[in-house]
Scaffold this active site. Structure first.
Site, PDB file in Angstrom:
ATOM      1  N   SER A  74       0.836  -1.204   0.000  1.00 53.65           N
ATOM      2  CA  SER A  74       0.000   0.000   0.000  1.00 53.65           C
ATOM      3  C   SER A  74       0.867   1.247   0.000  1.00 53.65           C
ATOM      4  O   SER A  74       2.095   1.184   0.053  1.00 53.65           O
ATOM      5  CB  SER A  74      -0.911   0.010   1.240  1.00 53.65           C
ATOM      6  OG  SER A  74      -0.162   0.305   2.407  1.00 53.65           O
ATOM      7  N   LYS A 131       5.023   0.191   9.707  1.00 56.19           N
ATOM      8  CA  LYS A 131       4.864   1.596  10.088  1.00 56.19           C
ATOM      9  C   LYS A 131       6.155   2.068  10.745  1.00 56.19           C
ATOM     10  O   LYS A 131       7.102   1.321  10.920  1.00 56.19           O
ATOM     11  CB  LYS A 131       3.700   1.776  11.078  1.00 56.19           C
ATOM     12  CG  LYS A 131       2.354   1.244  10.608  1.00 56.19           C
ATOM     13  CD  LYS A 131       1.760   2.020   9.451  1.00 56.19           C
ATOM     14  CE  LYS A 131       0.420   1.418   9.027  1.00 56.19           C
ATOM     15  NZ  LYS A 131      -0.080   2.021   7.773  1.00 56.19           N
ATOM     16  N   SER A 222      -2.966   6.548   6.045  1.00 54.44           N
ATOM     17  CA  SER A 222      -2.360   5.493   6.847  1.00 54.44           C
ATOM     18  C   SER A 222      -3.267   5.123   8.008  1.00 54.44           C
ATOM     19  O   SER A 222      -3.652   5.981   8.809  1.00 54.44           O
ATOM     20  CB  SER A 222      -0.993   5.929   7.380  1.00 54.44           C
ATOM     21  OG  SER A 222      -0.471   4.971   8.266  1.00 54.44           O
TER      22      SER A 222
END
Length: 261
Positions: A74, A131, A222
């Site tokens: 992504s 992340k 996000s």
């Protein structure tokens, strides 16, 4: 990719047991039966196990305890990582963990602020996400008006201008690219300051012991700790450190070998 990990462990165990059983029992029986009418050749399952067990064992050890490849699915870590980046993750940076269960059996280190980490989110335990660590245990983290605050101190930003996306990241064209001066780890982020709605990711949080606060570098695209909470330490999978391939509408050779900051 948890199914792959389970399959790898099962196949390694099965072929290993067959290999050991043949070495301790079956091979002796075949030797004792030589010269009799019985067929003394190796059964097919022994032959396959002896061929595949060493390979499966090496792959399992490397993947579980040294480095594991992941593909970025992504745009949540743009501009640091792009959709289609293939990365390597250091599996021993934060301790050695058992395959499948992810239980730690050797404690080596802990994430530092700014590390890019791969983990299993609490609400999707069968998936691997990536992340950046913003808040450490005990930190007070706030996010207001596109600005991060750590323990009451606002983080500084330096504008790099307007971002131009490509391939799957074309949707982020027009966003502002900035260097976020996170203590100890400056890095690039994307922000859209002209969004017509209230940012639901704003707030203030105190990170509990044994947990981390993580955010994507693409701040307006996000799903991270601002929305689903803190990352438990036991859900960590490793530290991302290298891009070894990029494939998204074609191979981008310029990204190969790039370290992850």
């Amino acid at each position: 990719m948890r199914w792959f990990e389970i399959a790898l462990v099962v196949l390694t165990l099965v072929t290993g047991v067959v290999w050991l059983l043949d070495r301790l029992v079956l091979a002796k029986r075949r030797t004792a039966s030589q010269g009799l009418l019985d067929d003394d050749g190796e059964p097919w399952y022994v032959d396959y196990s002896k061929a595949f067990f060493p390979v499966l064992l090496v792959v399992l050890v490397l993947r579980s305890f040294i480095a594991e490849p992941f593909r970025i699915p992504s745009n949540s870590m743009m501009p640091t990582l792009l959709t289609g980046d293939f990365i390597l993750v250091n599996k021993f940076a934060y301790g050695l963990r058992m395959p499948i269960t992810n239980d730690k059996f050797v404690d080596i280190g802990a994430p530092a602020r700014g590390d890019v980490v791969v983990f299993r989110p609490p609400h999707h335990p069968d998936q691997d996400w990536i992340k950046r660590v913003i808040g450490l245990p005990g930190d007070r983290v706030a996010y207001f008006d596109n600005q991060v605050h750590v323990n009451g101190v606002p983080v500084g930003y330096e504008s790099l201008g307007t971002y131009q996306g490509i391939d799957s990241g074309i949707e982020m064209t027009g966003a502002e690219e900035l260097v976020e001066q996170l203590p100890g780890r400056p890095h690039r982020v994307l922000e859209r300051s002209s969004l017509p709605f209230l940012d639901p990711g704003q707030g203030e949080w105190v990170v509990p012991a044994g947990h981390y606060f993580v955010m994507g570098d693409n701040r307006d695209n996000s799903e991270d700790s601002r929305y689903w909470g803190f990352l438990p330490e036991q859900n960590l999978r490793g530290k991302a450190f290298l891009i070894w391939m990029h494939l998204d509408g074609g191979v981008d050779f310029s990204r190969i070998g790039e370290s992850i900051q």
